[in-house]
Design a protein around this motif. Structure first.
Motif, PDB file in Angstrom:
ATOM      1  N   ASP A  62       0.810  -1.210   0.000  1.00  0.00           N
ATOM      2  CA  ASP A  62       0.000   0.000   0.000  1.00  0.00           C
ATOM      3  C   ASP A  62       0.849   1.269   0.000  1.00  0.00           C
ATOM      4  N   TRP A  65       1.545   2.013  -3.515  1.00  0.00           N
ATOM      5  CA  TRP A  65       0.310   2.512  -4.124  1.00  0.00           C
ATOM      6  C   TRP A  65       0.033   3.951  -3.689  1.00  0.00           C
ATOM      7  N   GLU A  69      -0.695   7.088  -6.049  1.00  0.00           N
ATOM      8  CA  GLU A  69      -1.944   7.836  -5.952  1.00  0.00           C
ATOM      9  C   GLU A  69      -1.678   9.320  -5.683  1.00  0.00           C
TER      10      GLU A  69
ATOM     11  N   ARG B  31      -5.986   1.158  -9.840  1.00  0.00           N
ATOM     12  CA  ARG B  31      -5.751   0.284  -8.694  1.00  0.00           C
ATOM     13  C   ARG B  31      -6.006  -1.182  -9.073  1.00  0.00           C
ATOM     14  N   TYR B  34      -2.980  -2.303 -10.677  1.00  0.00           N
ATOM     15  CA  TYR B  34      -1.965  -2.446  -9.625  1.00  0.00           C
ATOM     16  C   TYR B  34      -2.146  -3.785  -8.904  1.00  0.00           C
ATOM     17  N   ASP B  35      -3.378  -4.076  -8.527  1.00  0.00           N
ATOM     18  CA  ASP B  35      -3.621  -5.313  -7.786  1.00  0.00           C
ATOM     19  C   ASP B  35      -3.288  -6.552  -8.614  1.00  0.00           C
ATOM     20  N   GLN B  60       6.471   2.788  -9.948  1.00  0.00           N
ATOM     21  CA  GLN B  60       5.741   4.041  -9.701  1.00  0.00           C
ATOM     22  C   GLN B  60       5.714   4.897 -10.976  1.00  0.00           C
TER      23      GLN B  60
END
Lengths: 234, 184
Positions: A62, A65, A69, B31, B34-35, B60
Motif C-alpha cells: 500500500d 500505491w 496515488e 488500482r 496495480y492489484d 511508480q
C-alpha cells in the motif's frame, strides 16, 4: 542480411532495450509514423513477453500505491502532509517551541521535562538518535513509546533558496531510504513514519539538502547534512 | 520447474478493460491494474535494477505513465499486458542508464549478478521462445536474455562476455533474426 531482416532486427534491438540516444529516438519516431514497423515492434514484444512472466513476484504494498496515488492528484505529495502534521503537533505541544529554540540538549530536556511533568513516564523517548556531521551535532530524533518520532534541531542549517531539508530513515537495507519529513528550515518536526515499522535500535536517520518540494526521485539526491543511528534510551 | 504463472486470456481482458477505464479518468481502474500486476512488475524491474527501492521507483513511474497515456492504448495494435510491460521496461531502463545514479549505487545491489540461464530455465517447456532460444549456441542466446531480462547494454554485454563491441552487436542481430525465423 536483407532489408527486411534488417528492419526486424532493428525492431528487436529496440524492444531488447539496446538502442540509446539518437538511434532510439529515430526508431520511436518511426513507430509513430510507419505502421508496418510498429507491427514488427509489437511482434517482438509478444515474442519476448514470456520472459516477463518468469520474474518472481515481489512486494508491492500500500505504501507504493499511495506514492502512485499521490502523484495522480497532482499534489506535491509529501510536503503539505508534513506541514499539516507539523502544525497539529505544534498546536498541541506548544512547549516544544521553547525546546526548538534551545541551543543545548540541557535546555531541551528541561523544557520537555517541565511541560510534561505529569505524563513524564510516557514522554521519555524510548530511543534517541543523535545526528552528527563529524564533530558537529545537528539534531536529535526522539522515538516515544506512543509511536511518535520527533526531530529536534540542535544547530543552524543554512538552506539556500529553492532548497529544503529532507529527513530520511533506513528501515531496512532491502527497503532502502524512505523520506519521513521535509522542512524549509531547521525546525522541530514530527516525522511521518506511519507506513513504516517502528524504529529499531541502530536504525539510520539522516538529513539531506534537496529541492524545495523534496527529492524528485524519492531517494536522497543531495549532500548529507547530518546522520546518526538510533540507540535505546537508558 | 518454472515460476511462470500462465497468463490466461481472462487476465489480459481484465487489464485491457481497466486501461480503457483509466482512459475515462477512473482512478479505481488503475488500482485494479496495480492489484493484478504490480508484484510481477516489481519483480521484472528488480531483475534489471537489482534493488527493491529502484524497482519500486520504476513501477511508480510506470503507473504514472499508464495513467497519463491510457488513451493512447489501442487494443487493435497489441495486447494490454505487453503495452504495460513495455512501459515498465522503458521506465526501468531510464533509471538503469542514468549512470550518475546507478554506478554510485552498485555496491548496494541486492540481487546477484545476472545469470542468463536462470531466466531461460524458468520459461515453460512448451514455450516457443524457450525452444527457439535453445537452438542458438549458448553465447548468442545469452545476449538476448541478458539484454531483455537484466537490461544489459551493448557495452555491458561485451564486457561480461569478453568480446569486442562489434562482435556483440553482430551476435545480437543474428540471434534476433534466427529467433524471428524460428518463432514466426
Amino acid at each position: 542480411m536483407t532489408a527486411e531482416q534488417d528492419n526486424k532486427a532493428l525492431a528487436g534491438e529496440y524492444v531488447l532495450g539496446l538502442l540509446e540516444g539518437e538511434a532510439k529516438m529515430t526508431v520511436e519516431r518511426r513507430i509513430a509514423s510507419d505502421a508496418d514497423f510498429a507491427r514488427e515492434v509489437e511482434a517482438w514484444r509478444s515474442r519476448l513477453a514470456a520472459f516477463d512472466d518468469t520474474a518472481d513476484p515481489r512486494a508491492a504494498g500500500d505504501t507504493l500505491w499511495s506514492r502512485i496515488e499521490a502523484g495522480l492528484s497532482g499534489s506535491p505529495a509529501r510536503a503539505p502532509e508534513t506541514q499539516s502534521l507539523w502544525s497539529r503537533f505544534w498546536d498541541s505541544l506548544p512547549a516544544l517551541r521553547v525546546a526548538a529554540l534551545g541551543s543545548s540538549v540541557a535546555v531541551l530536556l528541561l523544557a520537555v521535562g517541565l511541560s510534561f511533568a505529569i505524563r513524564a513516564a510516557n514522554q521519555q523517548p524510548v530511543m534517541v538518535a543523535v545526528l552528527v556531521d563529524g564533530n558537529r551535532t545537528g539534531a536529535v530524533v526522539h522515538t516515544f513509546a506512543d509511536g511518535r518520532v520527533v526531530l529536534l534541531p540542535l544547530a543552524q542549517i543554512d538552506v539556500p533558496p529553492g532548497r529544503a531539508i529532507e529527513v530520511w530513515t533506513l528501515p531496512s537495507r532491502e527497503r532502502g531510504p524512505v523520506s519521513v519529513g521535509l522542512m524549509s528550515r531547521a525546525q522541530t518536526l514530527q516525522l511521518s513514519l506511519k507506513d513504516l515499522p517502528a524504529p529499531k535500535p541502530d536504525q539510520l536517520f539522516e538529513l539531506t539538502l534537496e529541492p524545495a518540494t523534496g527529492s524528485p526521485t524519492g531517494r536522497p539526491t543531495g549532500p548529507i547534512l547530518f546522520k546518526g543511528n538510533t540507540a535505546l534510551a537508558l | 520447474m518454472t515460476a511462470a504463472t500462465p497468463t490466461d486470456s481472462a487476465t489480459e481482458a481484465q487489464v485491457a478493460a481497466a486501461i480503457a477505464r483509466c482512459a475515462a479518468g477512473e482512478k479505481a481502474a488503475l488500482r485494479v491494474i496495480y492489484d493484478i500486476e504490480a508484484q510481477r512488475m516489481v519483480g521484472v524491474a528488480r531483475r534489471m535494477l537489482r534493488r527493491q527501492d529502484l524497482a519500486e521507483e520504476a513501477v511508480q513511474d510506470a503507473f504514472m505513465r499508464v495513467w497519463r497515456s491510457a488513451r493512447t492504448f489501442d487494443p487493435q495494435k497489441g495486447a494490454a499486458r505487453s503495452w504495460l510491460y513495455a512501459i515498465l521496461r522503458n521506465c526501468a531502463l531510464t533509471i538503469l542508464r542514468d549512470e550518475s545514479r546507478f554506478s554510485a549505487d552498485e555496491d548496494a545491489a541486492e540481487e546477484a549478478a545476472p545469470m542468463s540461464e536462470s531466466a531461460l530455465a524458468r520459461l515453460p517447456e512448451t514455450s516457443a521462445l524457450r525452444r527457439c532460444l535453445e537452438r542458438l549456441d549458448a553465447k548468442r542466446r545469452s545476449v538476448v536474455v541478458l539484454a531483455y531480462v537484466h537490461g544489459l547494454s551493448h557495452g555491458e554485454l561485451a564486457g561480461k562476455l569478453g568480446v569486442p563491441l562489434g562482435t556483440v552487436k553482430s551476435w545480437v542481430r543474428r540471434s534476433l533474426i534466427s529467433l524471428q525465423e524460428c518463432m514466426g
